[in-house]
Design a protein around this motif. Structure first.
Motif, PDB file in Angstrom:
ATOM      1  N   THR A  89      74.588 -32.905 -43.707  1.00  0.00           N
ATOM      2  CA  THR A  89      75.051 -34.299 -43.721  1.00  0.00           C
ATOM      3  C   THR A  89      76.132 -34.572 -42.677  1.00  0.00           C
ATOM      4  O   THR A  89      76.259 -35.689 -42.200  1.00  0.00           O
ATOM      5  CB  THR A  89      75.603 -34.664 -45.102  1.00  0.00           C
ATOM      6  OG1 THR A  89      76.751 -33.848 -45.393  1.00  0.00           O
ATOM      7  CG2 THR A  89      74.545 -34.439 -46.187  1.00  0.00           C
ATOM      8  N   GLY A  90      76.934 -33.553 -42.366  1.00  0.00           N
ATOM      9  CA  GLY A  90      78.024 -33.744 -41.411  1.00  0.00           C
ATOM     10  C   GLY A  90      79.224 -34.456 -41.988  1.00  0.00           C
ATOM     11  O   GLY A  90      80.164 -34.804 -41.262  1.00  0.00           O
ATOM     12  N   VAL A  91      79.231 -34.677 -43.298  1.00  0.00           N
ATOM     13  CA  VAL A  91      80.341 -35.382 -43.945  1.00  0.00           C
ATOM     14  C   VAL A  91      81.588 -34.505 -43.958  1.00  0.00           C
ATOM     15  O   VAL A  91      81.522 -33.310 -44.269  1.00  0.00           O
ATOM     16  CB  VAL A  91      79.960 -35.793 -45.380  1.00  0.00           C
ATOM     17  CG1 VAL A  91      81.174 -36.350 -46.126  1.00  0.00           C
ATOM     18  CG2 VAL A  91      78.841 -36.816 -45.351  1.00  0.00           C
ATOM     19  N   VAL A  92      82.721 -35.098 -43.617  1.00  0.00           N
ATOM     20  CA  VAL A  92      84.018 -34.416 -43.640  1.00  0.00           C
ATOM     21  C   VAL A  92      84.857 -35.040 -44.757  1.00  0.00           C
ATOM     22  O   VAL A  92      84.998 -36.268 -44.821  1.00  0.00           O
ATOM     23  CB  VAL A  92      84.751 -34.558 -42.291  1.00  0.00           C
ATOM     24  CG1 VAL A  92      86.169 -34.004 -42.388  1.00  0.00           C
ATOM     25  CG2 VAL A  92      83.974 -33.854 -41.192  1.00  0.00           C
ATOM     26  N   VAL A  93      85.394 -34.203 -45.628  1.00  0.00           N
ATOM     27  CA  VAL A  93      86.264 -34.681 -46.704  1.00  0.00           C
ATOM     28  C   VAL A  93      87.715 -34.453 -46.298  1.00  0.00           C
ATOM     29  O   VAL A  93      88.107 -33.333 -45.963  1.00  0.00           O
ATOM     30  CB  VAL A  93      85.960 -33.964 -48.032  1.00  0.00           C
ATOM     31  CG1 VAL A  93      86.916 -34.447 -49.129  1.00  0.00           C
ATOM     32  CG2 VAL A  93      84.517 -34.214 -48.450  1.00  0.00           C
ATOM     33  N   VAL A  94      88.482 -35.532 -46.321  1.00  0.00           N
ATOM     34  CA  VAL A  94      89.893 -35.476 -45.944  1.00  0.00           C
ATOM     35  C   VAL A  94      90.735 -35.778 -47.179  1.00  0.00           C
ATOM     36  O   VAL A  94      90.572 -36.837 -47.806  1.00  0.00           O
ATOM     37  CB  VAL A  94      90.214 -36.485 -44.826  1.00  0.00           C
ATOM     38  CG1 VAL A  94      91.667 -36.328 -44.372  1.00  0.00           C
ATOM     39  CG2 VAL A  94      89.267 -36.313 -43.650  1.00  0.00           C
ATOM     40  N   ASP A  95      91.612 -34.847 -47.531  1.00  0.00           N
ATOM     41  CA  ASP A  95      92.561 -35.085 -48.622  1.00  0.00           C
ATOM     42  C   ASP A  95      93.762 -35.830 -48.041  1.00  0.00           C
ATOM     43  O   ASP A  95      94.454 -35.315 -47.145  1.00  0.00           O
ATOM     44  CB  ASP A  95      93.013 -33.767 -49.240  1.00  0.00           C
ATOM     45  CG  ASP A  95      91.892 -33.102 -50.035  1.00  0.00           C
ATOM     46  OD1 ASP A  95      90.934 -33.796 -50.398  1.00  0.00           O
ATOM     47  OD2 ASP A  95      91.980 -31.883 -50.269  1.00  0.00           O
ATOM     48  N   VAL A  96      93.992 -37.032 -48.571  1.00  0.00           N
ATOM     49  CA  VAL A  96      95.078 -37.878 -48.063  1.00  0.00           C
ATOM     50  C   VAL A  96      96.078 -38.125 -49.191  1.00  0.00           C
ATOM     51  O   VAL A  96      95.697 -38.530 -50.302  1.00  0.00           O
ATOM     52  CB  VAL A  96      94.544 -39.226 -47.540  1.00  0.00           C
ATOM     53  CG1 VAL A  96      95.699 -40.111 -47.062  1.00  0.00           C
ATOM     54  CG2 VAL A  96      93.555 -38.991 -46.411  1.00  0.00           C
ATOM     55  N   ALA A  97      97.351 -37.853 -48.914  1.00  0.00           N
ATOM     56  CA  ALA A  97      98.412 -38.130 -49.881  1.00  0.00           C
ATOM     57  C   ALA A  97      98.898 -39.558 -49.682  1.00  0.00           C
ATOM     58  O   ALA A  97      99.223 -39.964 -48.561  1.00  0.00           O
ATOM     59  CB  ALA A  97      99.561 -37.144 -49.700  1.00  0.00           C
ATOM     60  N   THR A  98      98.920 -40.306 -50.751  1.00  0.00           N
ATOM     61  CA  THR A  98      99.415 -41.684 -50.713  1.00  0.00           C
ATOM     62  C   THR A  98     100.459 -41.859 -51.811  1.00  0.00           C
ATOM     63  O   THR A  98     100.618 -40.999 -52.683  1.00  0.00           O
ATOM     64  CB  THR A  98      98.272 -42.696 -50.939  1.00  0.00           C
ATOM     65  OG1 THR A  98      97.794 -42.565 -52.290  1.00  0.00           O
ATOM     66  CG2 THR A  98      97.115 -42.449 -49.967  1.00  0.00           C
ATOM     67  N   ALA A  99     101.135 -42.988 -51.773  1.00  0.00           N
ATOM     68  CA  ALA A  99     102.055 -43.312 -52.869  1.00  0.00           C
ATOM     69  C   ALA A  99     101.243 -43.428 -54.159  1.00  0.00           C
ATOM     70  O   ALA A  99     100.095 -43.877 -54.160  1.00  0.00           O
ATOM     71  CB  ALA A  99     102.779 -44.614 -52.571  1.00  0.00           C
ATOM     72  N   ALA A 100     101.855 -43.013 -55.259  1.00  0.00           N
ATOM     73  CA  ALA A 100     101.141 -43.004 -56.543  1.00  0.00           C
ATOM     74  C   ALA A 100     100.632 -44.389 -56.907  1.00  0.00           C
ATOM     75  O   ALA A 100      99.579 -44.533 -57.537  1.00  0.00           O
ATOM     76  CB  ALA A 100     102.063 -42.462 -57.630  1.00  0.00           C
ATOM     77  N   THR A 101     101.339 -45.429 -56.493  1.00  0.00           N
ATOM     78  CA  THR A 101     100.903 -46.795 -56.821  1.00  0.00           C
ATOM     79  C   THR A 101      99.697 -47.215 -55.992  1.00  0.00           C
ATOM     80  O   THR A 101      98.980 -48.157 -56.359  1.00  0.00           O
ATOM     81  CB  THR A 101     102.058 -47.783 -56.570  1.00  0.00           C
ATOM     82  OG1 THR A 101     102.529 -47.617 -55.222  1.00  0.00           O
ATOM     83  CG2 THR A 101     103.210 -47.521 -57.535  1.00  0.00           C
ATOM     84  N   ASP A 102      99.462 -46.544 -54.863  1.00  0.00           N
ATOM     85  CA  ASP A 102      98.343 -46.920 -53.988  1.00  0.00           C
ATOM     86  C   ASP A 102      97.110 -46.049 -54.209  1.00  0.00           C
ATOM     87  O   ASP A 102      96.024 -46.376 -53.724  1.00  0.00           O
ATOM     88  CB  ASP A 102      98.760 -46.800 -52.520  1.00  0.00           C
ATOM     89  CG  ASP A 102      99.831 -47.811 -52.145  1.00  0.00           C
ATOM     90  OD1 ASP A 102      99.815 -48.912 -52.731  1.00  0.00           O
ATOM     91  OD2 ASP A 102     100.668 -47.495 -51.275  1.00  0.00           O
ATOM     92  N   GLY A 103      97.266 -44.923 -54.911  1.00  0.00           N
ATOM     93  CA  GLY A 103      96.154 -44.006 -55.088  1.00  0.00           C
ATOM     94  C   GLY A 103      94.928 -44.645 -55.726  1.00  0.00           C
ATOM     95  O   GLY A 103      93.810 -44.527 -55.202  1.00  0.00           O
TER      96      GLY A 103
END
Length: 238
Positions: A202-216
């Protein structure tokens, strides 16, 4: 004939005939001196000098070797380093190469890997951090990117990004690039924690992104609806 003549004749008859004259002293054999070629001499001197220089360089390298910290096991991003993950090696290093010296090994044990570490590599100070990759008050949102959505620039831990909401068609009155008329584009600030390799097929890349808890939760909803896009910030974060 008198007796005197008889004796003289007998002596002459019994004597050894002369060998063609008196032999002089024997001269030693003449040995011709071998001519030495200047080119051969110069080559010999050059080889001797090169050998001496090689030994000198080897001794200098041995004396300038440094004990450094190496990685001996796979360490994932965010994993706490232990002594079993690390080793030591002695090598000659360029002063420009930044590494963790063996004397400082204890100072990195207990810290987290800021990037993925591979066995056989040298450990540098920038590859470890004392901070948790997901800090208090943050949430980790996995973002799946299709091949055409993956930036050509490598995604590295700590890189700042923007999660942009791009509404799909038929969601209301939209202007250019799917942005609702008269409304600002919705964005959420984030930070890359880890990016996986492209999935086979598939070529899909999974990126773990840290955000503010209110924006998650909002970012997760955008991701579920397929209306989220990831945009890289400038290197200085501006």
């Amino acid at each position: 004939m008198s007796k005197t003549k008889e004796r003289t004749g007998a002596a002459t008859a019994n004597s050894v005939p002369p060998q063609g004259g008196v032999a002089g002293p024997v001269a030693p054999p003449r040995v011709s001196a071998r001519r030495r070629r200047p080119g051969v001499i110069a080559l010999s001197l050059a080889l001797i000098a090169a050998g001496g220089a090689g030994v000198a360089v080897l001794l200098l390298q041995v004396s300038n070797r440094t004990q450094v910290v190496t990685v001996v096991r796979d360490v994932q991003v965010g994993q706490v380093l232990t002594e079993q993950d690390l080793g030591k090696a002695s090598m000659a290093l360029d002063p420009a190469v930044r590494v963790v010296r063996a004397d400082d090994l204890e100072s990195v044990v207990g810290k987290r890997a800021a990037v993925e570490l591979k066995p056989g590599s040298l450990l540098s100070p920038s590859q470890v951090t004392k901070d948790a990759l997901v800090k208090s008050g943050e949430q980790l949102v996995p973002i799946g990117l299709k091949p055409e959505q993956v930036p050509a620039t490598a995604l590295i831990p700590g890189q700042k990004v923007q999660l942009v909401h791009v509404p799909g068609q038929g969601t209301g009155d939209t202007g250019q690039a799917g942005k609702p008329s008269g409304s600002p584009q919705e964005t959420i600030a984030g930070r890359v924690v880890k990016a996986s390799p492209a999935a086979p097929g598939t070529g899909v890349v999974v990126v773990d992104v840290a955000t503010a808890a209110t924006d998650g939760p909002t970012a997760a909803a955008w991701m579920s609806a397929g209306t989220l896009r990831l945009v890289l910030d400038a290197p200085d974060g501006s």
